[in-house]
Design a protein around this motif. Structure first.
Motif, PDB file in Angstrom:
ATOM      1  N   SER A 147      66.031  13.158  81.729  1.00 35.79           N
ATOM      2  CA  SER A 147      65.643  13.286  83.141  1.00 35.79           C
ATOM      3  C   SER A 147      65.759  14.725  83.617  1.00 35.79           C
ATOM      4  CB  SER A 147      66.552  12.419  84.027  1.00 35.79           C
ATOM      5  OG  SER A 147      66.147  11.069  84.024  1.00 35.79           O
ATOM      6  N   PHE A 148      64.825  15.106  84.470  1.00 41.54           N
ATOM      7  CA  PHE A 148      64.867  16.390  85.160  1.00 41.54           C
ATOM      8  C   PHE A 148      64.859  16.115  86.651  1.00 41.54           C
ATOM      9  CE2 PHE A 148      62.199  20.337  86.405  1.00 41.54           C
ATOM     10  CZ  PHE A 148      63.341  21.020  86.804  1.00 41.54           C
ATOM     11  N   PHE A 149      65.874  16.631  87.354  1.00 40.81           N
ATOM     12  CA  PHE A 149      65.962  16.531  88.805  1.00 40.81           C
ATOM     13  C   PHE A 149      65.830  17.932  89.387  1.00 40.81           C
ATOM     14  CE2 PHE A 149      68.025  12.677  87.441  1.00 40.81           C
ATOM     15  CZ  PHE A 149      67.792  11.750  88.444  1.00 40.81           C
ATOM     16  N   LEU A 150      64.828  18.120  90.239  1.00 41.10           N
ATOM     17  CA  LEU A 150      64.569  19.407  90.864  1.00 41.10           C
ATOM     18  C   LEU A 150      64.660  19.238  92.374  1.00 41.10           C
ATOM     19  CD1 LEU A 150      61.729  21.897  89.975  1.00 41.10           C
ATOM     20  CD2 LEU A 150      62.145  21.232  92.337  1.00 41.10           C
ATOM     21  N   PHE A 151      65.621  19.884  92.995  1.00 37.61           N
ATOM     22  CA  PHE A 151      65.793  19.840  94.453  1.00 37.61           C
ATOM     23  C   PHE A 151      65.206  21.102  95.063  1.00 37.61           C
ATOM     24  CE2 PHE A 151      68.854  16.785  93.024  1.00 37.61           C
ATOM     25  CZ  PHE A 151      69.053  15.898  94.073  1.00 37.61           C
ATOM     26  N   GLU A 152      64.527  20.935  96.196  1.00 35.94           N
ATOM     27  CA  GLU A 152      63.958  22.078  96.897  1.00 35.94           C
ATOM     28  C   GLU A 152      64.034  21.875  98.410  1.00 35.94           C
ATOM     29  OE1 GLU A 152      62.876  25.085  96.717  1.00 35.94           O
ATOM     30  OE2 GLU A 152      63.273  25.283  94.574  1.00 35.94           O
ATOM     31  N   HIS A 153      63.961  22.996  99.126  1.00 39.33           N
ATOM     32  CA  HIS A 153      63.854  22.951 100.581  1.00 39.33           C
ATOM     33  C   HIS A 153      62.475  22.419 100.978  1.00 39.33           C
ATOM     34  CE1 HIS A 153      67.550  25.055 100.792  1.00 39.33           C
ATOM     35  NE2 HIS A 153      67.081  26.256 100.495  1.00 39.33           N
ATOM     36  N   ASN A 154      62.448  21.662 102.058  1.00 42.60           N
ATOM     37  CA  ASN A 154      61.181  21.107 102.540  1.00 42.60           C
ATOM     38  C   ASN A 154      60.602  22.028 103.619  1.00 42.60           C
ATOM     39  OD1 ASN A 154      59.029  19.579 103.367  1.00 42.60           O
ATOM     40  ND2 ASN A 154      60.250  17.952 104.298  1.00 42.60           N
ATOM     41  N   PRO A 155      59.474  22.686 103.373  1.00 40.68           N
ATOM     42  CA  PRO A 155      58.905  23.606 104.358  1.00 40.68           C
ATOM     43  C   PRO A 155      58.396  22.921 105.617  1.00 40.68           C
ATOM     44  CG  PRO A 155      57.395  23.328 102.521  1.00 40.68           C
ATOM     45  CD  PRO A 155      58.672  22.645 102.129  1.00 40.68           C
ATOM     46  N   TRP A 156      58.333  21.594 105.635  1.00 43.17           N
ATOM     47  CA  TRP A 156      57.879  20.876 106.822  1.00 43.17           C
ATOM     48  C   TRP A 156      59.019  20.561 107.793  1.00 43.17           C
ATOM     49  CZ3 TRP A 156      54.131  16.722 104.374  1.00 43.17           C
ATOM     50  CH2 TRP A 156      53.062  17.394 103.778  1.00 43.17           C
ATOM     51  N   ASN A 157      60.242  20.948 107.428  1.00 46.11           N
ATOM     52  CA  ASN A 157      61.386  20.667 108.286  1.00 46.11           C
ATOM     53  C   ASN A 157      61.774  21.936 109.052  1.00 46.11           C
ATOM     54  OD1 ASN A 157      64.490  20.715 108.726  1.00 46.11           O
ATOM     55  ND2 ASN A 157      64.012  18.549 108.462  1.00 46.11           N
ATOM     56  N   LYS A 217      60.741   8.331 101.735  1.00 44.41           N
ATOM     57  CA  LYS A 217      59.318   8.622 101.505  1.00 44.41           C
ATOM     58  C   LYS A 217      58.665   9.317 102.708  1.00 44.41           C
ATOM     59  CE  LYS A 217      59.643   6.852  97.480  1.00 44.41           C
ATOM     60  NZ  LYS A 217      59.757   7.784  96.332  1.00 44.41           N
ATOM     61  N   ILE A 218      59.442   9.589 103.745  1.00 45.85           N
ATOM     62  CA  ILE A 218      58.909  10.252 104.935  1.00 45.85           C
ATOM     63  C   ILE A 218      59.133  11.760 104.775  1.00 45.85           C
ATOM     64  CG2 ILE A 218      59.083  10.460 107.438  1.00 45.85           C
ATOM     65  CD1 ILE A 218      60.073   7.568 107.489  1.00 45.85           C
ATOM     66  N   PRO A 219      58.084  12.559 104.759  1.00 50.31           N
ATOM     67  CA  PRO A 219      58.193  13.967 104.332  1.00 50.31           C
ATOM     68  C   PRO A 219      58.694  14.939 105.387  1.00 50.31           C
ATOM     69  CG  PRO A 219      55.917  13.455 104.819  1.00 50.31           C
ATOM     70  CD  PRO A 219      56.682  12.168 104.982  1.00 50.31           C
TER      71      PRO A 219
END
Length: 233
Positions: A147-157, A217-219
């Protein structure tokens, strides 16, 4: 980011990170812990216990303590292009992992070396031209079924974008939407990506956080993670 640029901020990372996220009401450790908790919960539901873990872009080791608690029997490798950051991580957690420097392009391990790869808010620091290549490198060192888990900041927030704008070590950061990241993962040969959005409520509204499991699932969450399982050949 160049190695020298990472080194420049290594000793001030914790203070600058804490200042940039103060509107959330949380500490850097809160954000480090929830990520590992998410990884452990996801793998636990699948009955997976990784033996070999790669923390890609591990920096000063903020994830390591939580990773060691969740996966006490695993071999953990922290990988980073910043020697200064790795030195700090090594002093914080002596003997708890392998601390490996790399050139920012080629991961110095053989194919299939790891059962779990993890990257916590790393790729927005990497120029777009290098991202697919590095994602392919992670896929290369990931074992079949890993498994690969990649976390990132959400630019829509909006709180996330505010934090990034006010953080010195994010000066050159370019935030990546989940759609863009999915495309880059697929281009790197890591398809069938699952996206989950996380952290919808600041500490002031922490009593609402139990409802976040219905919102993944809400972006509009502050961050998101992409989860990919490498298929067996």
């Amino acid at each position: 980011m160049l190695e020298a640029e990472f080194d420049q901020f290594a000793r001030e990372y914790q203070e600058q990170h804490a200042a940039s996220i103060r509107l959330s009401g949380e500490t850097p450790d809160f954000f480090a812990k929830y990520k590992i908790d998410d990884v452990a919960a996801t793998l636990g539901r699948a009955g997976v216990r990784p033996r070999r873990i790669l923390d890609f872009g591990a920096g000063v080791g903020n994830s390591l303590g939580h990773m060691r608690n969740s996966f006490p029997d695993s071999e953990i490798t922290l990988l980073d292009p910043s020697r200064e950051s790795l030195d700090i991580a090594r002093k914080r957690f002596p003997g708890q992992a392998a601390f490996t420097h790399f050139d920012g392009e080629t991961i110095p391990f053989a194919d299939g070396s790891f059962d779990l790869a993890f990257a916590a808010c790393v790729f927005h620091h990497i120029p777009e031209a290098f991202q697919v290549g590095l994602l392919a490198e992670i896929g290369r060192v990931l074992a079949d079924g890993g498994s690969f888990f990649l976390f990132e900041h959400n630019p829509w927030n909006p709180l996330t974008t505010h934090a990034v704008r006010n953080c010195a070590f994010d000066e050159n950061a370019v935030l990546i939407s989940s759609r863009e990241m999915r495309g880059r993962l697929e281009a790197a040969g890591l398809a069938k990506t699952r996206i989950n959005y996380r952290i919808f409520f600041p500490r002031l509204l922490a009593r609402l956080r139990p409802f976040e499991r219905f919102l993944t699932k809400i972006p509009v969450g502050a961050q998101y993670f992409a989860h990919v399982v490498k298929p067996a050949v």
